[in-house]
Write a protein that holds these residues in place. Structure first.
Motif, PDB file in Angstrom:
ATOM      1  N   ILE B 101       0.880  -1.400   0.061  1.00 38.22           N
ATOM      2  CA  ILE B 101      -0.070  -0.092   0.015  1.00 38.22           C
ATOM      3  C   ILE B 101       0.887   1.351   0.091  1.00 38.22           C
ATOM      4  O   ILE B 101       0.362   2.275  -0.220  1.00 38.22           O
ATOM      5  CB  ILE B 101      -1.130   0.149   0.988  1.00 38.22           C
ATOM      6  CG1 ILE B 101      -0.165  -0.039   2.644  1.00 38.22           C
ATOM      7  CG2 ILE B 101      -2.235  -1.039   0.968  1.00 38.22           C
ATOM      8  CD1 ILE B 101      -1.412   0.552   3.384  1.00 38.22           C
ATOM      9  N   ARG B 112       1.228  -6.910  -4.452  1.00 38.12           N
ATOM     10  CA  ARG B 112      -0.042  -7.045  -4.403  1.00 38.12           C
ATOM     11  C   ARG B 112      -0.820  -8.284  -5.044  1.00 38.12           C
ATOM     12  O   ARG B 112      -1.662  -8.894  -4.386  1.00 38.12           O
ATOM     13  CB  ARG B 112      -0.838  -5.824  -5.092  1.00 38.12           C
ATOM     14  CG  ARG B 112      -2.254  -5.556  -4.885  1.00 38.12           C
ATOM     15  CD  ARG B 112      -2.765  -4.532  -5.515  1.00 38.12           C
ATOM     16  NE  ARG B 112      -4.388  -4.517  -5.874  1.00 38.12           N
ATOM     17  CZ  ARG B 112      -5.073  -3.747  -5.338  1.00 38.12           C
ATOM     18  NH1 ARG B 112      -4.917  -2.741  -4.422  1.00 38.12           N
ATOM     19  NH2 ARG B 112      -6.573  -4.064  -5.594  1.00 38.12           N
ATOM     20  N   ALA B 250      -6.436  -4.150   8.472  1.00 43.81           N
ATOM     21  CA  ALA B 250      -7.418  -3.681   7.625  1.00 43.81           C
ATOM     22  C   ALA B 250      -8.655  -4.724   7.508  1.00 43.81           C
ATOM     23  O   ALA B 250      -9.958  -4.037   7.167  1.00 43.81           O
ATOM     24  CB  ALA B 250      -6.700  -3.613   6.077  1.00 43.81           C
ATOM     25  N   THR B 254     -12.115  -1.896   9.626  1.00 47.62           N
ATOM     26  CA  THR B 254     -13.096  -1.322   8.516  1.00 47.62           C
ATOM     27  C   THR B 254     -14.366  -1.804   8.482  1.00 47.62           C
ATOM     28  O   THR B 254     -15.419  -1.092   8.702  1.00 47.62           O
ATOM     29  CB  THR B 254     -12.396  -1.403   7.146  1.00 47.62           C
ATOM     30  OG1 THR B 254     -12.007  -2.825   6.864  1.00 47.62           O
ATOM     31  CG2 THR B 254     -10.989  -0.547   7.122  1.00 47.62           C
ATOM     32  N   VAL B 298     -13.015   5.388   5.945  1.00 47.24           N
ATOM     33  CA  VAL B 298     -11.786   5.838   5.772  1.00 47.24           C
ATOM     34  C   VAL B 298     -11.757   7.488   5.339  1.00 47.24           C
ATOM     35  O   VAL B 298     -11.698   7.683   4.222  1.00 47.24           O
ATOM     36  CB  VAL B 298     -10.918   4.976   4.908  1.00 47.24           C
ATOM     37  CG1 VAL B 298      -9.390   5.347   4.564  1.00 47.24           C
ATOM     38  CG2 VAL B 298     -10.942   3.781   5.140  1.00 47.24           C
ATOM     39  N   ARG B 302      -7.025   9.703   0.707  1.00 53.04           N
ATOM     40  CA  ARG B 302      -5.908   8.847   0.440  1.00 53.04           C
ATOM     41  C   ARG B 302      -4.758  10.042   0.113  1.00 53.04           C
ATOM     42  O   ARG B 302      -4.673  10.857  -0.687  1.00 53.04           O
ATOM     43  CB  ARG B 302      -6.405   8.237  -0.934  1.00 53.04           C
ATOM     44  CG  ARG B 302      -7.574   7.592  -1.039  1.00 53.04           C
ATOM     45  CD  ARG B 302      -7.411   6.157  -0.038  1.00 53.04           C
ATOM     46  NE  ARG B 302      -8.586   5.860   0.300  1.00 53.04           N
ATOM     47  CZ  ARG B 302      -8.866   4.469   0.436  1.00 53.04           C
ATOM     48  NH1 ARG B 302      -8.012   3.566   0.811  1.00 53.04           N
ATOM     49  NH2 ARG B 302     -10.075   4.121   1.188  1.00 53.04           N
ATOM     50  N   PHE B 355     -13.554   2.976  -1.353  1.00 52.69           N
ATOM     51  CA  PHE B 355     -12.333   2.162  -1.381  1.00 52.69           C
ATOM     52  C   PHE B 355     -11.175   2.927  -1.985  1.00 52.69           C
ATOM     53  O   PHE B 355      -9.940   1.946  -2.453  1.00 52.69           O
ATOM     54  CB  PHE B 355     -12.530   0.793  -1.933  1.00 52.69           C
ATOM     55  CG  PHE B 355     -13.881   0.089  -1.508  1.00 52.69           C
ATOM     56  CD1 PHE B 355     -13.430  -0.342  -0.101  1.00 52.69           C
ATOM     57  CD2 PHE B 355     -15.078  -0.341  -1.935  1.00 52.69           C
ATOM     58  CE1 PHE B 355     -14.290  -1.447   0.603  1.00 52.69           C
ATOM     59  CE2 PHE B 355     -15.777  -1.259  -1.288  1.00 52.69           C
ATOM     60  CZ  PHE B 355     -15.668  -1.582   0.091  1.00 52.69           C
ATOM     61  N   HIS B 360      -4.124   1.254  -6.307  1.00 53.45           N
ATOM     62  CA  HIS B 360      -4.025   0.975  -4.711  1.00 53.45           C
ATOM     63  C   HIS B 360      -5.400   0.649  -4.083  1.00 53.45           C
ATOM     64  O   HIS B 360      -5.693   0.644  -2.946  1.00 53.45           O
ATOM     65  CB  HIS B 360      -3.547   2.155  -4.041  1.00 53.45           C
ATOM     66  CG  HIS B 360      -1.864   2.071  -4.018  1.00 53.45           C
ATOM     67  ND1 HIS B 360      -1.012   1.206  -3.517  1.00 53.45           N
ATOM     68  CD2 HIS B 360      -1.223   2.899  -4.928  1.00 53.45           C
ATOM     69  CE1 HIS B 360       0.097   1.612  -3.957  1.00 53.45           C
ATOM     70  NE2 HIS B 360       0.162   2.484  -4.727  1.00 53.45           N
ATOM     71  N   GLN B 361      -6.337   0.781  -5.129  1.00 47.64           N
ATOM     72  CA  GLN B 361      -7.769   0.517  -4.441  1.00 47.64           C
ATOM     73  C   GLN B 361      -7.913  -0.605  -3.699  1.00 47.64           C
ATOM     74  O   GLN B 361      -7.287  -1.632  -4.010  1.00 47.64           O
ATOM     75  CB  GLN B 361      -9.022   0.596  -5.344  1.00 47.64           C
ATOM     76  CG  GLN B 361     -10.329   0.682  -5.100  1.00 47.64           C
ATOM     77  CD  GLN B 361     -11.367   0.619  -6.344  1.00 47.64           C
ATOM     78  OE1 GLN B 361     -11.434  -0.463  -6.914  1.00 47.64           O
ATOM     79  NE2 GLN B 361     -12.059   1.434  -6.352  1.00 47.64           N
ATOM     80  N   CYS B 362      -8.900  -0.677  -2.503  1.00 44.97           N
ATOM     81  CA  CYS B 362      -8.891  -1.497  -1.452  1.00 44.97           C
ATOM     82  C   CYS B 362      -8.931  -3.056  -1.788  1.00 44.97           C
ATOM     83  O   CYS B 362      -9.657  -3.440  -2.881  1.00 44.97           O
ATOM     84  CB  CYS B 362     -10.139  -1.393  -0.764  1.00 44.97           C
ATOM     85  SG  CYS B 362     -10.327  -2.665   0.543  1.00 44.97           S
ATOM     86  N   GLN B 365     -11.801  -5.345  -0.761  1.00 42.20           N
ATOM     87  CA  GLN B 365     -13.241  -4.639  -0.886  1.00 42.20           C
ATOM     88  C   GLN B 365     -14.438  -5.818  -1.322  1.00 42.20           C
ATOM     89  O   GLN B 365     -15.454  -5.448  -0.813  1.00 42.20           O
ATOM     90  CB  GLN B 365     -13.225  -3.631  -2.058  1.00 42.20           C
ATOM     91  CG  GLN B 365     -12.805  -4.315  -3.261  1.00 42.20           C
ATOM     92  CD  GLN B 365     -12.625  -3.218  -4.706  1.00 42.20           C
ATOM     93  OE1 GLN B 365     -13.780  -2.613  -5.222  1.00 42.20           O
ATOM     94  NE2 GLN B 365     -11.495  -2.514  -4.721  1.00 42.20           N
TER      95      GLN B 365
END
Lengths: 69, 413
Positions: B101, B112, B250, B254, B298, B302, B355, B360-362, B365
């Motif tokens: 991240i 990732r 995480a 969340t 969140v 970002r 998200f 880098h989107q979650c 999700q």
């Protein structure tokens, strides 16, 4: 409608599969996008547009040229 | 004495997490003013002053944020000098947070993609029966013990904790320990020492688990990290422990806060609550997207650093400048979400940035979606008379935590 995907950009978020499971899938090992059909039927256009819009990496491109032919 | 030349930090308004009294679901008014409203046009990205007196650009508009977060000239690396850190505690622990991240390409996707296979839509859908059973078990226990109950402790926190424990292979019996460490890490009031201690405790704990999994692998993510990455020399055990630390935190903070805060918001909007309770699967799925948009837990944006001069929203962000993409504001952008301050579970909300966006989107999700789609209707159907057991004005909201929500949600039925 013609769809192209950029697998180098794809980050495997799966948003396209949520939006249009008839058009997109994910590779099992790393979640990278798999395009099931390059030319989806017209009734899936809204779903395809949503997929392109919500793809976080901007990896999906829609060309609508065939709509005019 | 000559006055010093005005430095831009003196002009910058302070970044704040403080919301208006009585409006715990809405972004801080000082930030909200950047969005267009009626006849008032949108303001361009603006400089804000952070806790350490550094400055960063606060970006409010949805389209600007999507453009920036997808831009290859923007960095998520928290070691860069211009990086806008959230708090002294998070600055102190950034070495432990050196995972995908906070990495840029190509390093980011390489790391990732070790995890994305475990979080595909299909894999997560396969967890549905198990998550359903966990939801039912917790609701049974809540019904047997109450009313009243604290929804956070009885349901919202244990559900995602149990799920991420099973996925990772962390014993749920240790939940008191890892929830305590996690709480310290996401509390902006923690001292650097407290945060470092909590972070190290978690890393040590997960390092130990990885060693045990390497000897006795099971069908879980820690075992996969231990056998496919540590044992083969592709990654060190320390690197994998840091990744596991990220997923563990995480994975429960969340979703726990979405369940509790979402329930709180629905209890304040009975017609919306009824729509979620009585909705079919597709309607519930849509409701979850709207709750993600409306609540944006969140809530501190970002955070990025510009690697080159970037034109956005009528300003030039200079190379080296810090950037905060305020996703809570993007999610209230009236150009994308008409009447944005209204909770409307029937609206199309899929373009929300809860998200994040960009590469880098979650990662988790779809797991979050599955848990929320199962949790809300099951809770509301099991307890049709669910109500707050405390004055709304007395509820303690989590302004000071990196993940917004409620500290407790006393309910009765």
């Amino acid at each position: 409608m013609r769809i192209t995907v950029d697998t180098d950009k794809c980050c495997g978020a799966g948003q396209c599969v949520l939006a249009a499971p008839e058009i997109f899938d994910q590779r099992e090992d790393d979640g990278i996008v798999v395009l099931l059909t390059e030319h989806p039927p017209q009734h899936l256009r809204a779903a395809a547009e949503e997929a392109a819009q919500v793809c976080p990496a901007g990896a999906i491109t829609l060309a609508l040229q065939e709509a005019h032919s | 004495m000559t006055a010093p030349a005005t430095h831009e930090t003196e002009d910058a308004t302070p970044f704040t997490a403080r919301r208006a009294p009585g409006c715990p679901f809405d972004p801080p008014p000082a930030h909200r003013a950047l969005l267009p409203d009626g006849d008032r046009p949108a303001a361009p990205p603006t400089r804000v002053r952070l806790w350490d007196d550094s400055t960063a650009w606060l970006v409010a508009r949805h389209n600007d944020q999507v453009a920036l977060l997808r831009d290859e000239r923007i960095s998520a690396d928290s070691r860069r000098p211009g990086y806008p850190s959230v708090s002294e505690a998070s600055l102190a622990t950034r070495a432990h947070n050196r995972t995908f991240i906070t990495m840029d390409e190509p390093e980011h996707n390489e790391e990732r993609l070790r995890f994305t296979g475990a979080f595909t839509v299909r894999r997560i859908e396969g967890l549905r029966p198990r998550v359903t059973a966990l939801v039912d078990g917790l609701l049974d226990a809540m019904a047997a013990a109450g009313p009243p109950a604290d929804l956070v402790q009885a349901f919202a926190l244990p559900l995602p904790s149990l799920v991420i424990c099973e996925l990772l292979g962390v014993p749920y019996a240790d939940h008191g320990f890892f929830q305590r460490c996690s709480r310290v890490l996401i509390d902006m009031r923690s001292t650097p020492e407290q945060a470092l201690d909590a972070s190290q405790e978690l890393v040590d704990y997960l390092t130990g688990l990885l060693a045990a999994k390497q000897r006795n692998p099971a069908d879980d993510l820690l075992s996969r990290l231990a056998t496919e990455y540590v044992a083969t020399g592709i990654a060190t055990r320390d690197e994998c422990a840091k990744q596991a630390r990220l997923l563990l935190i995480a994975g429960h903070e969340t979703t726990a806060n979405m369940i509790a805060l979402g329930t709180c918001a629905l209890l304040r909007h009975p017609e919306q609550l009824a729509a979620v309770r009585d909705g079919d699967e597709q309607q519930v799925a849509g409701s979850v997207e709207e709750l993600l948009r409306y609540l944006t837990i969140v809530h501190l944006g970002r955070r990025r650093t510009a690697l080159a001069d970037i034109e956005v929203g009528g300003v030039t962000i200079r190379a080296g400048d810090g950037v905060i993409c305020a996703n809570d504001l993007a999610n209230r952008d009236p150009e994308v979400f008409p009447d944005p301050d209204r909770l409307d579970v029937g609206r199309p909300a899929r373009r929300h940035l809860a998200f994040g966006s960009g590469p880098h989107q979650c990662l988790g999700q779809n797991l979050a979606r599955l848990e929320l789609r199962l949790a809300y209707p099951a809770l509301l159907r099991r307890f049709p008379g669910l109500r707050l057991d405390q004055e709304f004005a007395e509820i303690a909201f989590r302004d000071e935590m990196l993940v917004y929500g409620v500290h407790a949600l006393p309910v009765a039925w």
